[in-house]
Design a protein around this motif. Structure first.
Motif, PDB file in Angstrom:
ATOM      1  N   PHE A 111      55.366   7.919 -19.182  1.00  0.00           N
ATOM      2  CA  PHE A 111      56.287   6.953 -19.779  1.00  0.00           C
ATOM      3  C   PHE A 111      56.502   7.212 -21.266  1.00  0.00           C
ATOM      4  N   VAL A 112      55.476   7.715 -21.953  1.00  0.00           N
ATOM      5  CA  VAL A 112      55.545   7.993 -23.388  1.00  0.00           C
ATOM      6  C   VAL A 112      54.766   9.278 -23.668  1.00  0.00           C
ATOM      7  N   HIS A 113      54.967   9.810 -24.865  1.00  0.00           N
ATOM      8  CA  HIS A 113      54.236  11.009 -25.275  1.00  0.00           C
ATOM      9  C   HIS A 113      52.985  10.666 -26.065  1.00  0.00           C
ATOM     10  N   ASP A 114      52.932   9.465 -26.616  1.00  0.00           N
ATOM     11  CA  ASP A 114      51.818   9.022 -27.463  1.00  0.00           C
ATOM     12  C   ASP A 114      51.548   7.554 -27.157  1.00  0.00           C
ATOM     13  N   PRO A 115      50.280   7.141 -27.040  1.00  0.00           N
ATOM     14  CA  PRO A 115      49.980   5.732 -26.725  1.00  0.00           C
ATOM     15  C   PRO A 115      50.617   4.746 -27.703  1.00  0.00           C
ATOM     16  N   LEU A 116      50.830   5.149 -28.954  1.00  0.00           N
ATOM     17  CA  LEU A 116      51.432   4.248 -29.936  1.00  0.00           C
ATOM     18  C   LEU A 116      52.898   3.948 -29.628  1.00  0.00           C
ATOM     19  N   GLN A 117      53.517   4.758 -28.789  1.00  0.00           N
ATOM     20  CA  GLN A 117      54.924   4.543 -28.433  1.00  0.00           C
ATOM     21  C   GLN A 117      55.110   3.439 -27.398  1.00  0.00           C
ATOM     22  N   TRP A 118      54.068   3.105 -26.641  1.00  0.00           N
ATOM     23  CA  TRP A 118      54.200   2.056 -25.624  1.00  0.00           C
ATOM     24  C   TRP A 118      54.156   0.708 -26.326  1.00  0.00           C
ATOM     25  N   ARG A 119      55.246  -0.028 -26.245  1.00  0.00           N
ATOM     26  CA  ARG A 119      55.382  -1.243 -27.054  1.00  0.00           C
ATOM     27  C   ARG A 119      54.295  -2.289 -26.792  1.00  0.00           C
ATOM     28  N   TRP A 120      53.747  -2.351 -25.591  1.00  0.00           N
ATOM     29  CA  TRP A 120      52.746  -3.375 -25.281  1.00  0.00           C
ATOM     30  C   TRP A 120      51.311  -2.867 -25.441  1.00  0.00           C
ATOM     31  N   SER A 121      51.136  -1.650 -25.887  1.00  0.00           N
ATOM     32  CA  SER A 121      49.801  -1.062 -25.970  1.00  0.00           C
ATOM     33  C   SER A 121      49.000  -1.615 -27.142  1.00  0.00           C
ATOM     34  N   SER A 122      47.732  -1.866 -26.883  1.00  0.00           N
ATOM     35  CA  SER A 122      46.835  -2.267 -27.970  1.00  0.00           C
ATOM     36  C   SER A 122      46.466  -1.081 -28.847  1.00  0.00           C
ATOM     37  N   ALA A 123      46.904   0.124 -28.480  1.00  0.00           N
ATOM     38  CA  ALA A 123      46.664   1.302 -29.323  1.00  0.00           C
ATOM     39  C   ALA A 123      47.217   1.052 -30.723  1.00  0.00           C
ATOM     40  N   ARG A 124      48.323   0.347 -30.804  1.00  0.00           N
ATOM     41  CA  ARG A 124      48.901   0.023 -32.113  1.00  0.00           C
ATOM     42  C   ARG A 124      47.930  -0.821 -32.939  1.00  0.00           C
ATOM     43  N   ASN A 125      47.332  -1.805 -32.307  1.00  0.00           N
ATOM     44  CA  ASN A 125      46.395  -2.668 -33.019  1.00  0.00           C
ATOM     45  C   ASN A 125      45.196  -1.866 -33.535  1.00  0.00           C
ATOM     46  N   TYR A 126      44.677  -0.975 -32.682  1.00  0.00           N
ATOM     47  CA  TYR A 126      43.523  -0.167 -33.077  1.00  0.00           C
ATOM     48  C   TYR A 126      43.884   0.840 -34.171  1.00  0.00           C
ATOM     49  N   ALA A 127      45.163   1.214 -34.267  1.00  0.00           N
ATOM     50  CA  ALA A 127      45.624   2.129 -35.321  1.00  0.00           C
ATOM     51  C   ALA A 127      46.046   1.351 -36.569  1.00  0.00           C
ATOM     52  N   ARG A 128      45.735   0.072 -36.600  1.00  0.00           N
ATOM     53  CA  ARG A 128      46.067  -0.830 -37.708  1.00  0.00           C
ATOM     54  C   ARG A 128      47.578  -0.954 -37.921  1.00  0.00           C
ATOM     55  N   GLN A 129      48.319  -0.875 -36.814  1.00  0.00           N
ATOM     56  CA  GLN A 129      49.751  -1.113 -36.833  1.00  0.00           C
ATOM     57  C   GLN A 129      50.019  -2.459 -36.174  1.00  0.00           C
ATOM     58  N   ARG A 130      51.173  -2.998 -36.419  1.00  0.00           N
ATOM     59  CA  ARG A 130      51.533  -4.278 -35.808  1.00  0.00           C
ATOM     60  C   ARG A 130      51.784  -4.062 -34.318  1.00  0.00           C
ATOM     61  N   GLY A 131      51.111  -4.856 -33.499  1.00  0.00           N
ATOM     62  CA  GLY A 131      51.286  -4.785 -32.058  1.00  0.00           C
ATOM     63  C   GLY A 131      52.112  -5.946 -31.542  1.00  0.00           C
ATOM     64  N   MET A 132      52.463  -5.877 -30.267  1.00  0.00           N
ATOM     65  CA  MET A 132      53.263  -6.934 -29.640  1.00  0.00           C
ATOM     66  C   MET A 132      52.398  -8.114 -29.204  1.00  0.00           C
ATOM     67  N   ILE A 133      51.107  -7.858 -29.018  1.00  0.00           N
ATOM     68  CA  ILE A 133      50.202  -8.915 -28.583  1.00  0.00           C
ATOM     69  C   ILE A 133      49.002  -8.965 -29.524  1.00  0.00           C
ATOM     70  N   GLU A 134      48.363 -10.107 -29.577  1.00  0.00           N
ATOM     71  CA  GLU A 134      47.167 -10.254 -30.394  1.00  0.00           C
ATOM     72  C   GLU A 134      45.985  -9.612 -29.666  1.00  0.00           C
ATOM     73  N   VAL A 135      45.267  -8.773 -30.383  1.00  0.00           N
ATOM     74  CA  VAL A 135      44.155  -8.043 -29.785  1.00  0.00           C
ATOM     75  C   VAL A 135      42.939  -8.136 -30.701  1.00  0.00           C
ATOM     76  N   VAL A 136      41.798  -8.445 -30.136  1.00  0.00           N
ATOM     77  CA  VAL A 136      40.532  -8.432 -30.885  1.00  0.00           C
ATOM     78  C   VAL A 136      40.049  -6.986 -30.927  1.00  0.00           C
ATOM     79  N   THR A 137      40.031  -6.419 -32.125  1.00  0.00           N
ATOM     80  CA  THR A 137      39.602  -5.025 -32.262  1.00  0.00           C
ATOM     81  C   THR A 137      38.218  -4.899 -32.901  1.00  0.00           C
ATOM     82  N   ASP A 138      37.692  -5.985 -33.397  1.00  0.00           N
ATOM     83  CA  ASP A 138      36.364  -5.950 -34.038  1.00  0.00           C
ATOM     84  C   ASP A 138      35.301  -6.544 -33.129  1.00  0.00           C
ATOM     85  N   TRP A 139      35.244  -6.079 -31.899  1.00  0.00           N
ATOM     86  CA  TRP A 139      34.339  -6.590 -30.873  1.00  0.00           C
ATOM     87  C   TRP A 139      32.934  -6.032 -30.996  1.00  0.00           C
ATOM     88  N   GLN A 140      32.732  -5.001 -31.818  1.00  0.00           N
ATOM     89  CA  GLN A 140      31.410  -4.370 -31.917  1.00  0.00           C
ATOM     90  C   GLN A 140      30.399  -5.265 -32.594  1.00  0.00           C
TER      91      GLN A 140
END
Length: 140
Positions: A111-140
């Protein structure tokens, strides 16, 4: 028209190309997780079925009702596949493996060439980019 058995990675990337997903992968935690998931599935099914009814999409509605199990009496249409496959995440390395699998799933499916291209992916959140959904990335 070419069959879609070829990998979609060969096709030019189209960020607004509508793709109907056939599954959902989430990492979730809640005190009553079964009730939360059931509520989510019920609400999502209504969001799918109600517009089909209002548009008079009889063919799709017949398909959804034909797959409804005889033992199910609480609904007319069957949107979700029976069962789920929960796995308890016990270690950080297992958590990262699950996150990476989810992020790379759309790439592997072409569907995409890079996980950051998928609009609903939390990959954006983990890359410190604005995502479409709220994601907890500091779970450690």
């Amino acid at each position: 028209m070419e069959p879609r058995s070829q990998t979609l990675n060969d096709a030019p990337y189209q960020p607004d190309r509508p793709e109907l997903e056939n599954h959902l992968q989430i990492i979730a935690s809640a005190p009553e997780i079964s009730a939360v998931i059931q509520s989510f599935k019920s609400c999502a099914a209504r969001q799918i079925v109600d517009p089909l009814k209002s548009r008079g999409s009889e063919t799709v509605l017949r398909q959804l009702s034909a797959t409804e199990r005889n033992h199910k009496t609480e609904s007319t249409y069957h949107v979700w596949q029976e069962g789920r496959h929960p796995q308890q995440i016990q270690r950080d390395d297992m958590m990262w493996q699950k996150i990476e699998h989810i992020h790379n799933n759309r790439v592997l499916r072409g569907f995409v060439h890079d996980p950051l291209q998928w609009r609903w992916s939390s990959a954006r959140n983990y890359a410190r980019q604005r995502g479409m959904i709220e994601v907890v990335t500091d779970w450690q």
